[in-house]
Write a protein that holds these residues in place. Sequence first.
Motif, PDB file in Angstrom:
ATOM      1  N   ALA A   1       0.845  -1.043   0.379  1.00 33.74           N
ATOM      2  CA  ALA A   1       0.258  -0.221  -0.140  1.00 33.74           C
ATOM      3  C   ALA A   1       0.658   1.426   0.030  1.00 33.74           C
ATOM      4  O   ALA A   1       0.158   2.388  -0.266  1.00 33.74           O
ATOM      5  N   ALA A   2       2.332   1.313   0.334  1.00 33.21           N
ATOM      6  CA  ALA A   2       2.557   2.454   0.376  1.00 33.21           C
ATOM      7  C   ALA A   2       4.650   3.068  -0.286  1.00 33.21           C
ATOM      8  O   ALA A   2       5.220   1.775  -0.429  1.00 33.21           O
ATOM      9  N   TRP A   3       3.317   3.445  -1.352  1.00 27.08           N
ATOM     10  CA  TRP A   3       4.148   3.353  -2.711  1.00 27.08           C
ATOM     11  C   TRP A   3       5.290   4.318  -2.332  1.00 27.08           C
ATOM     12  O   TRP A   3       5.181   5.149  -1.431  1.00 27.08           O
ATOM     13  N   PRO A   4       6.633   4.229  -2.342  1.00 31.81           N
ATOM     14  CA  PRO A   4       7.210   4.985  -1.648  1.00 31.81           C
ATOM     15  C   PRO A   4       7.835   6.463  -2.215  1.00 31.81           C
ATOM     16  O   PRO A   4       8.741   6.524  -2.801  1.00 31.81           O
ATOM     17  N   LYS A   5       6.413   7.543  -2.442  1.00 32.57           N
ATOM     18  CA  LYS A   5       6.817   8.714  -2.558  1.00 32.57           C
ATOM     19  C   LYS A   5       7.967   9.341  -2.594  1.00 32.57           C
ATOM     20  O   LYS A   5       8.402   9.986  -3.233  1.00 32.57           O
ATOM     21  N   ARG A   6       8.215   9.686  -1.254  1.00 35.76           N
ATOM     22  CA  ARG A   6       9.384  10.396  -1.522  1.00 35.76           C
ATOM     23  C   ARG A   6      10.846  10.362  -2.179  1.00 35.76           C
ATOM     24  O   ARG A   6      11.165  10.804  -2.934  1.00 35.76           O
ATOM     25  N   ALA A   7      11.089   9.214  -1.715  1.00 34.47           N
ATOM     26  CA  ALA A   7      12.134   8.633  -2.568  1.00 34.47           C
ATOM     27  C   ALA A   7      11.876   8.463  -4.309  1.00 34.47           C
ATOM     28  O   ALA A   7      12.994   8.592  -5.089  1.00 34.47           O
ATOM     29  N   PHE A   8      10.577   8.665  -4.966  1.00 34.90           N
ATOM     30  CA  PHE A   8      10.324   8.881  -6.663  1.00 34.90           C
ATOM     31  C   PHE A   8      10.739  10.706  -6.509  1.00 34.90           C
ATOM     32  O   PHE A   8      11.154  10.806  -8.139  1.00 34.90           O
ATOM     33  N   GLU A   9      10.441  11.292  -5.914  1.00 40.38           N
ATOM     34  CA  GLU A   9       9.957  12.368  -5.969  1.00 40.38           C
ATOM     35  C   GLU A   9      11.401  13.501  -5.529  1.00 40.38           C
ATOM     36  O   GLU A   9      11.795  14.541  -5.909  1.00 40.38           O
ATOM     37  N   THR A  10      12.334  12.576  -4.656  1.00 40.85           N
ATOM     38  CA  THR A  10      13.696  13.511  -4.444  1.00 40.85           C
ATOM     39  C   THR A  10      14.294  13.464  -5.406  1.00 40.85           C
ATOM     40  O   THR A  10      14.252  12.852  -6.640  1.00 40.85           O
ATOM     41  N   GLU A  11      15.438  14.882  -5.774  1.00 41.26           N
ATOM     42  CA  GLU A  11      16.089  14.895  -6.873  1.00 41.26           C
ATOM     43  C   GLU A  11      17.468  14.149  -6.798  1.00 41.26           C
ATOM     44  O   GLU A  11      18.675  14.682  -7.588  1.00 41.26           O
ATOM     45  N   ASP A  12      17.454  13.644  -5.085  1.00 43.60           N
ATOM     46  CA  ASP A  12      19.101  12.822  -4.784  1.00 43.60           C
ATOM     47  C   ASP A  12      19.199  12.079  -4.773  1.00 43.60           C
ATOM     48  O   ASP A  12      18.364  11.788  -4.213  1.00 43.60           O
ATOM     49  N   MET A  13      19.798  11.186  -5.382  1.00 42.18           N
ATOM     50  CA  MET A  13      19.954   9.582  -5.504  1.00 42.18           C
ATOM     51  C   MET A  13      20.469   9.251  -3.378  1.00 42.18           C
ATOM     52  O   MET A  13      18.997   8.294  -3.520  1.00 42.18           O
ATOM     53  N   GLN A  14      21.233  10.203  -3.492  1.00 40.19           N
ATOM     54  CA  GLN A  14      21.723   9.586  -2.121  1.00 40.19           C
ATOM     55  C   GLN A  14      20.332   9.084  -0.866  1.00 40.19           C
ATOM     56  O   GLN A  14      19.946   8.532  -0.425  1.00 40.19           O
ATOM     57  N   THR A  15      19.672  10.370  -1.027  1.00 40.68           N
ATOM     58  CA  THR A  15      17.986  10.642  -0.623  1.00 40.68           C
ATOM     59  C   THR A  15      17.042   9.110  -0.971  1.00 40.68           C
ATOM     60  O   THR A  15      16.711   8.663  -0.088  1.00 40.68           O
ATOM     61  N   ALA A  16      17.247   9.330  -2.326  1.00 45.01           N
ATOM     62  CA  ALA A  16      16.464   8.320  -2.329  1.00 45.01           C
ATOM     63  C   ALA A  16      16.199   6.809  -2.205  1.00 45.01           C
ATOM     64  O   ALA A  16      16.074   5.625  -1.973  1.00 45.01           O
ATOM     65  N   MET A  17      17.954   6.384  -2.010  1.00 41.63           N
ATOM     66  CA  MET A  17      18.436   5.267  -1.812  1.00 41.63           C
ATOM     67  C   MET A  17      18.172   5.250  -0.237  1.00 41.63           C
ATOM     68  O   MET A  17      17.422   4.309  -0.053  1.00 41.63           O
ATOM     69  N   LYS A  18      18.252   6.302   0.289  1.00 35.63           N
ATOM     70  CA  LYS A  18      18.033   6.173   1.711  1.00 35.63           C
ATOM     71  C   LYS A  18      16.794   5.617   2.241  1.00 35.63           C
ATOM     72  O   LYS A  18      16.581   4.697   2.900  1.00 35.63           O
ATOM     73  N   ASP A  19      15.526   6.347   1.712  1.00 36.30           N
ATOM     74  CA  ASP A  19      14.662   6.507   1.637  1.00 36.30           C
ATOM     75  C   ASP A  19      13.862   4.566   1.359  1.00 36.30           C
ATOM     76  O   ASP A  19      13.394   4.324   1.930  1.00 36.30           O
ATOM     77  N   LEU A  20      14.659   4.188   0.423  1.00 32.83           N
ATOM     78  CA  LEU A  20      14.233   2.433  -0.447  1.00 32.83           C
ATOM     79  C   LEU A  20      14.890   1.745   0.498  1.00 32.83           C
ATOM     80  O   LEU A  20      14.183   0.637   1.155  1.00 32.83           O
ATOM     81  N   PHE A  21      16.112   2.490   1.022  1.00 33.68           N
ATOM     82  CA  PHE A  21      17.248   1.273   1.509  1.00 33.68           C
ATOM     83  C   PHE A  21      17.568   0.783   2.955  1.00 33.68           C
ATOM     84  O   PHE A  21      17.652   0.748   3.204  1.00 33.68           O
ATOM     85  N   GLY A  22      17.242   2.447   3.471  1.00 35.52           N
ATOM     86  CA  GLY A  22      17.044   2.541   4.446  1.00 35.52           C
ATOM     87  C   GLY A  22      19.364   3.359   4.749  1.00 35.52           C
ATOM     88  O   GLY A  22      19.911   3.486   5.924  1.00 35.52           O
ATOM     89  N   THR A  23      19.592   3.383   3.582  1.00 35.30           N
ATOM     90  CA  THR A  23      20.860   3.258   3.900  1.00 35.30           C
ATOM     91  C   THR A  23      21.660   3.962   2.029  1.00 35.30           C
ATOM     92  O   THR A  23      20.962   3.561   1.139  1.00 35.30           O
ATOM     93  N   ALA A  24      22.935   4.900   1.910  1.00 34.06           N
ATOM     94  CA  ALA A  24      22.726   5.203   1.098  1.00 34.06           C
ATOM     95  C   ALA A  24      24.405   4.451   0.329  1.00 34.06           C
ATOM     96  O   ALA A  24      24.663   4.223  -0.251  1.00 34.06           O
ATOM     97  N   GLN A  25      24.733   3.319   1.284  1.00 31.86           N
ATOM     98  CA  GLN A  25      25.856   3.000   1.348  1.00 31.86           C
ATOM     99  C   GLN A  25      25.633   1.731   0.742  1.00 31.86           C
ATOM    100  O   GLN A  25      24.945   0.951   1.141  1.00 31.86           O
TER     101      GLN A  25
END
Lengths: 104, 154
Positions: B32-56
Motif C-alpha cells: 500500500a505504501a508507494w515510496p513517494k519521497r524516494a521517487f520525488e527526490t532529486e537526490d539519488m542518495q536520498t532516494a536510496m536512503k528512503d528505499l533501503f535505509g542506507t545510501a551506502q
Amino acid sequence: MAKSIRARATLKGDTVTVKSLITHVMETGLRKDEKTGDKIPAHYIQEVTCEHNGKEVVLAQWGPAVSKNPYLSYEFTGGKSGDDVSISWVDNKGEKDSLTVQVK
Amino acid sequence: MQRRTFLKGSLAGSTVAVAVGAGLLTPGAVMAAWPKRAFETEDMQTAMKDLFGTAQTEPTDDISIKAPDIAENGAVVPVSITSGIAGIEEIAIIAEKNGTPLAANFKLADNAKGFVSTRIKMAKTSNVVAVVKAGGKAYSARKEVKVTIGGCGG
C-alpha cells in the motif's frame, strides 16, 4: 476487461518467464502541450503487482521515468504449466486494470 | 488542502518506517505504501536512503546491467538487471542524471529470480545504477548509457 495488459508466461525447466506490456501514457508531468503551452499533468503507473496462483511474486513500484507503454519482464521458480499468473496495475489517478494468464 | 496533503504524507511515511523497523511487514503488506519521497527526490542518495535505509552500497560484479551503450531515444531505454546474489529482496533502477533519479523499484518474493527487465526514460547521458538489496545489505553496479535525444519532455 484488461484491455491495457498483454502478458505471456512460459515455463522452461523450473523457471517461469513472464513478459508483459501495458498500454499507458506514463505522463511525467513535465511535458508541455505544444499548442497551448500548458503543462500536461502527471499520469503514470505507480504499482504493478505480479502474482502466481494468488501469491505475490514481484511488486513493481514505478515513477514517471518508466517509459510510455511499459514493458515488464521477470522470472520465478515453482510454477508449472496451467498455473495462474496475474498482473495488476494502479496509477497515480487511481485507475487500474488486471489480467490473468496461464503458464504455458 | 496543503495541510491535508502534508498530514497524509507524514502519516503514511512514519507508519511504514515503524512497521518496517519492527520487521513486521512482508512485501505484500508494504504494497500500500508507494515510496513517494524516494521517487520525488532529486537526490539519488536520498532516494536510496528512503528505499533501503542506507545510501551506502557495496559495488559488486554480481549484478549485471543490460542496457544499450548508446540510446538514440532517451524516451525508451531498455534496461535488464540480472543478479545471482542470494536472497534478493529488492532491485532498484536509478538513472543518475534524471531530474528525479529513481525510475523503478522491484520487490521480489523468495521464489522470484534475480532478474527484472523494463524500459525507462533518460533525460541525458548518465550512469544507470542498479541497486540490489539482499540480506539487509545494499549492493550496486553501474553502466553508462549515452543518450542522443533526451526523453523526459520539457
